[in-house]
Enzyme design. Structure first.
Site, PDB file in Angstrom:
ATOM      1  N   LYS A  58      -9.883  26.841 -14.151  1.00 40.02           N
ATOM      2  CA  LYS A  58     -10.831  27.695 -13.516  1.00 40.02           C
ATOM      3  C   LYS A  58     -11.601  28.655 -14.240  1.00 40.02           C
ATOM      4  CE  LYS A  58      -6.817  30.295 -11.932  1.00 40.02           C
ATOM      5  NZ  LYS A  58      -5.797  30.315 -10.978  1.00 40.02           N
TER       6      LYS A  58
ATOM      7  N   TYR B  37     -17.225  58.515 -28.751  1.00 40.60           N
ATOM      8  CA  TYR B  37     -17.942  59.217 -27.670  1.00 40.60           C
ATOM      9  C   TYR B  37     -16.858  59.915 -27.232  1.00 40.60           C
ATOM     10  CZ  TYR B  37     -22.116  56.477 -26.832  1.00 40.60           C
ATOM     11  OH  TYR B  37     -23.237  55.614 -26.991  1.00 40.60           O
TER      12      TYR B  37
HETATM   13  C1  LIG Z   1      -4.674  29.733 -11.512  1.00 35.33           C
HETATM   14  C2  LIG Z   1      -3.553  28.987 -10.547  1.00 35.33           C
HETATM   15  C3  LIG Z   1      -2.633  28.205 -11.443  1.00 35.33           C
HETATM   16  C4  LIG Z   1      -2.308  28.494 -12.691  1.00 35.33           C
HETATM   17  O1  LIG Z   1      -1.578  29.697 -12.886  1.00 35.33           O
HETATM   18  P1  LIG Z   1      -0.961  30.504 -14.459  1.00 35.33           P
HETATM   19  O2  LIG Z   1      -0.177  31.484 -13.900  1.00 35.33           O
HETATM   20  O3  LIG Z   1      -2.194  30.655 -15.120  1.00 35.33           O
HETATM   21  O4  LIG Z   1      -0.157  29.250 -14.924  1.00 35.33           O
HETATM   22  C5  LIG Z   1      -1.947  27.326 -10.703  1.00 35.33           C
HETATM   23  N1  LIG Z   1      -2.398  27.239  -9.389  1.00 35.33           N
HETATM   24  C6  LIG Z   1      -3.140  27.642  -8.692  1.00 35.33           C
HETATM   25  C7  LIG Z   1      -3.528  27.373  -7.041  1.00 35.33           C
HETATM   26  C8  LIG Z   1      -3.850  28.664  -9.233  1.00 35.33           C
HETATM   27  O5  LIG Z   1      -5.018  29.205  -8.561  1.00 35.33           O
END
Ligand SMILES: *Cc1c(COP(=O)(O)O)cnc(C)c1O
Length: 356
Positions: free
Chosen positions: A35, A252
């Site tokens: 994702k 800044y």
């Molecule tokens: C993002 C996600 C993962 C992976 O999580 P990590 O902590 O990055 O390993 C697994 N399952 C779901 C449903 C997620 O949304």
């Protein structure tokens, strides 16, 4: 000339990290979570780095289509499922598996005209209280799904709220197991933290994300201690140098004040590249391979670094903001966030180089 700000992406590191998941969970199939454009690494790098994964999981339908365009023929899972009725038709056309976490999504499946079945992940809420059916509603939801011609196999799924720290997953696991129907059912439970710490959650499928990219899911354990390798390096160059007298300030607001004469380097990287503006003076950075620190406020296109530990450094020298020399998790800790957020925030204007 081209602005020198860039990320380097290591396919070898992605493969290595996937093999670490295999070693930790040898009996499970792996959904490599991609994702947010593969946590900012880009889907093109991900499909190469994760060729050995059993499937790719994400939340964006347009990116799921992109995976098919990139030649990914193995399973794809939409982790939040359909957002609207049209998504279920799209999923069927392209062979995407769908998470089902609420009743409306079942209605959409029920309304589908005859055609090939869609694989479903039925999501149970075991304490995150974000997505998923309450445990006592799951049997009814599963029964409804089982009666639909549009639905193929059903995998039972949950996502842990506290796999990365105390109190752990015991409570969520109890809730999950308490309502599983008798007989064999496929299940999917573990994120990165659970893959590392809770072998009892390594069931039919595991769902690693952050560890595949070489960062840690834990606040108190570095990625190197888990034998993970960073897949992303954010780098730039020194584009100017300043000599300060005692009492001079940097950037800044004059947030840094020199106590003595010193040399300061100016790096072509700022918050518009995705470097966190909240990183204070003292955040680690490597100049020409030598560890030093940031000075003063991060601005939009630049940040400043202390050149005192690197007397030989000058304009044109390479700077690593995070990567193999500076763990992203250290930068994140200084900035009050986590490696996940920094990876995902790298801006489109930063050039990407994929290396084998
Ligand atoms: C993002 C996600 C993962 C992976 O999580 P990590 O902590 O990055 O390993 C697994 N399952 C779901 C449903 C997620 O949304």
């Amino acid at each position: 000339m081209t602005r020198p700000t860039r990320i380097r992406l290591s396919i070898a590191a992605l493969r290595h990290n996937l093999s670490r998941v295999r070693a930790l969970a040898p009996r499970s199939r792996i959904w490599a979570v991609v994702k947010a454009d593969a946590y900012g690494h880009g889907l093109a790098a991900a499909v190469r780095g994760f060729v050995e994964a059993d499937g790719l999981a994400l939340v964006e339908f347009d990116f799921a289509l992109r995976l098919r365009e990139l030649g990914w023929r193995k399973p794809v899972l939409l982790l939040e499922g359909a957002f609207e009725a049209a998504d279920v038709g799209l999923a069927r056309t392209h062979g995407f598996a769908l998470t089902v976490h609420e009743a409306r999504q079942i209605d959409w499946l029920a309304a589908l005209p005859p055609g090939p079945p869609i694989e479903v992940h039925l999501k149970m809420n075991t304490g995150m209280n974000r997505l998923g059916f309450p445990p006592d509603c799951c049997i009814a939801a599963a029964a409804r799904l089982a009666g639909l011609p549009a639905v193929g196999s059903v995998t039972w799924m949950t996502h842990f709220a506290q796999a990365d720290a105390a109190p752990g997953v015991a409570d969520a696991l109890d809730r999950f197991q308490a309502v599983l129907p008798p007989g064999p059912v496929a299940c999917s439970l573990a994120n990165s933290a659970a893959i590392v710490d809770y072998p009892q959650t390594h069931v039919d499928w595991v769902r690693p994300g952050i560890m595949l990219y070489g960062a840690t899911p834990f606040a108190d354990r570095p990625a190197a201690s888990l034998a993970l390798r960073p897949a992303m390096a954010l780098e730039s160059r020194l584009i100017a140098e300043q000599r300060l007298a005692a009492g001079d300030t940097v950037g800044y607001g004059g947030a840094f004040v020199a106590k003595a004469p010193m040399r300061v380097g100016v790096v072509a990287c700022g918050y518009a590249d995705g470097y966190p503006r909240h990183a204070p003076t003292g955040t680690p950075v490597a100049v020409a391979g030598v560890r030093t620190r940031t000075l003063g406020r991060v601005s939009m296109d630049m940040l400043c670094v202390d050149l005192e530990p690197v007397p030989q450094a000058g304009v044109g020298d390479c700077v690593q903001l995070w990567g193999d020399q500076i763990p992203i998790d250290e930068v994140a800790a200084h900035a009050g966030t986590i490696g996940y957020e920094l990876m995902c925030a790298v801006a489109p204007r930063v050039a990407r180089f994929i290396e084998d």
